[in-house]
Motif scaffolding. Structure first.
Motif, PDB file in Angstrom:
ATOM      1  N   TRP A   7      -5.933-144.025   5.842  1.00 30.94           N
ATOM      2  CA  TRP A   7      -5.940-143.499   7.207  1.00 30.94           C
ATOM      3  C   TRP A   7      -5.613-142.020   7.110  1.00 30.94           C
ATOM      4  O   TRP A   7      -4.674-141.634   6.398  1.00 30.94           O
ATOM      5  CB  TRP A   7      -4.913-144.240   8.049  1.00 30.94           C
ATOM      6  CG  TRP A   7      -4.756-143.683   9.428  1.00 30.94           C
ATOM      7  CD1 TRP A   7      -5.537-143.947  10.507  1.00 30.94           C
ATOM      8  CD2 TRP A   7      -3.753-142.770   9.872  1.00 30.94           C
ATOM      9  NE1 TRP A   7      -5.086-143.257  11.602  1.00 30.94           N
ATOM     10  CE2 TRP A   7      -3.986-142.523  11.228  1.00 30.94           C
ATOM     11  CE3 TRP A   7      -2.680-142.135   9.248  1.00 30.94           C
ATOM     12  CZ2 TRP A   7      -3.188-141.663  11.980  1.00 30.94           C
ATOM     13  CZ3 TRP A   7      -1.884-141.279   9.981  1.00 30.94           C
ATOM     14  CH2 TRP A   7      -2.143-141.050  11.347  1.00 30.94           C
ATOM     15  N   ARG A   8      -6.393-141.189   7.793  1.00 30.11           N
ATOM     16  CA  ARG A   8      -6.185-139.751   7.712  1.00 30.11           C
ATOM     17  C   ARG A   8      -6.029-139.165   9.107  1.00 30.11           C
ATOM     18  O   ARG A   8      -6.755-139.521  10.035  1.00 30.11           O
ATOM     19  CB  ARG A   8      -7.371-139.091   7.023  1.00 30.11           C
ATOM     20  CG  ARG A   8      -7.181-137.611   6.860  1.00 30.11           C
ATOM     21  CD  ARG A   8      -8.327-137.021   6.069  1.00 30.11           C
ATOM     22  NE  ARG A   8      -8.122-135.607   5.941  1.00 30.11           N
ATOM     23  CZ  ARG A   8      -8.480-134.888   4.907  1.00 30.11           C
ATOM     24  NH1 ARG A   8      -9.080-135.469   3.905  1.00 30.11           N
ATOM     25  NH2 ARG A   8      -8.257-133.605   4.876  1.00 30.11           N
ATOM     26  N   ARG A   9      -5.082-138.249   9.219  1.00 31.96           N
ATOM     27  CA  ARG A   9      -4.825-137.547  10.494  1.00 31.96           C
ATOM     28  C   ARG A   9      -4.868-136.049  10.228  1.00 31.96           C
ATOM     29  O   ARG A   9      -4.085-135.539   9.408  1.00 31.96           O
ATOM     30  CB  ARG A   9      -3.449-137.964  11.026  1.00 31.96           C
ATOM     31  CG  ARG A   9      -2.959-137.193  12.213  1.00 31.96           C
ATOM     32  CD  ARG A   9      -3.615-137.704  13.489  1.00 31.96           C
ATOM     33  NE  ARG A   9      -3.275-136.861  14.610  1.00 31.96           N
ATOM     34  CZ  ARG A   9      -2.567-137.247  15.641  1.00 31.96           C
ATOM     35  NH1 ARG A   9      -2.127-138.484  15.705  1.00 31.96           N
ATOM     36  NH2 ARG A   9      -2.317-136.415  16.614  1.00 31.96           N
ATOM     37  N   ASN A  10      -5.789-135.359  10.877  1.00 31.19           N
ATOM     38  CA  ASN A  10      -5.875-133.907  10.774  1.00 31.19           C
ATOM     39  C   ASN A  10      -5.079-133.282  11.905  1.00 31.19           C
ATOM     40  O   ASN A  10      -5.221-133.679  13.064  1.00 31.19           O
ATOM     41  CB  ASN A  10      -7.338-133.447  10.847  1.00 31.19           C
ATOM     42  CG  ASN A  10      -8.115-133.871   9.633  1.00 31.19           C
ATOM     43  OD1 ASN A  10      -7.627-133.798   8.521  1.00 31.19           O
ATOM     44  ND2 ASN A  10      -9.335-134.333   9.842  1.00 31.19           N
ATOM     45  N   ALA A  15      -3.234-131.879   6.935  1.00 24.90           N
ATOM     46  CA  ALA A  15      -3.823-133.222   6.982  1.00 24.90           C
ATOM     47  C   ALA A  15      -2.882-134.202   6.285  1.00 24.90           C
ATOM     48  O   ALA A  15      -2.347-133.915   5.218  1.00 24.90           O
ATOM     49  CB  ALA A  15      -5.186-133.236   6.303  1.00 24.90           C
ATOM     50  N   THR A  17      -2.676-138.158   4.853  1.00 23.71           N
ATOM     51  CA  THR A  17      -3.423-139.356   4.492  1.00 23.71           C
ATOM     52  C   THR A  17      -2.438-140.419   4.014  1.00 23.71           C
ATOM     53  O   THR A  17      -1.615-140.152   3.139  1.00 23.71           O
ATOM     54  CB  THR A  17      -4.436-139.070   3.366  1.00 23.71           C
ATOM     55  OG1 THR A  17      -5.304-138.015   3.775  1.00 23.71           O
ATOM     56  CG2 THR A  17      -5.256-140.302   3.032  1.00 23.71           C
ATOM     57  N   ARG A  19      -2.365-144.279   2.349  1.00 20.11           N
ATOM     58  CA  ARG A  19      -3.298-145.138   1.634  1.00 20.11           C
ATOM     59  C   ARG A  19      -2.586-146.323   0.999  1.00 20.11           C
ATOM     60  O   ARG A  19      -1.380-146.285   0.745  1.00 20.11           O
ATOM     61  CB  ARG A  19      -4.046-144.343   0.577  1.00 20.11           C
ATOM     62  CG  ARG A  19      -3.138-143.561  -0.339  1.00 20.11           C
ATOM     63  CD  ARG A  19      -3.915-142.604  -1.234  1.00 20.11           C
ATOM     64  NE  ARG A  19      -3.019-141.609  -1.797  1.00 20.11           N
ATOM     65  CZ  ARG A  19      -2.145-141.840  -2.750  1.00 20.11           C
ATOM     66  NH1 ARG A  19      -2.049-143.031  -3.279  1.00 20.11           N
ATOM     67  NH2 ARG A  19      -1.356-140.891  -3.195  1.00 20.11           N
TER      68      ARG A  19
END
Length: 76
Positions: A7-10, A15, A17, A19
């Protein structure tokens, strides 16, 4: 087989991530050689049972701008 997800949030130039993964592996028994009483080498089964392994991995990556990254990973 292995299965994983991320899941990644910028957030602007940053950023994050998160995992994780789970995997299982099986290796068949190995056959080696040993000395026999007649002076030669004979095949021998070193392990009659297949080796089995399973494990998980979780981690986080934090990227700041174009030049800095911090990664943390835990696995067993």
């Amino acid at each position: 087989p292995t299965v994983g997800a991320a899941w990644r949030r910028n957030m602007g130039a940053t950023a994050l991530t998160l995992r994780g993964a789970y995997g299982r592996a099986i290796q068949p028994p190995r056959v080696g050689t040993r000395d026999n009483p007649w002076g030669g080498r004979s095949p021998s089964i070193l392990s009659l049972e297949p080796e089995q392994q399973e494990g998980i991995e979780v981690g986080a990556d934090l990227r700041v701008g174009a030049g800095a990254m911090l990664s943390l990973t835990h696995f067993n």
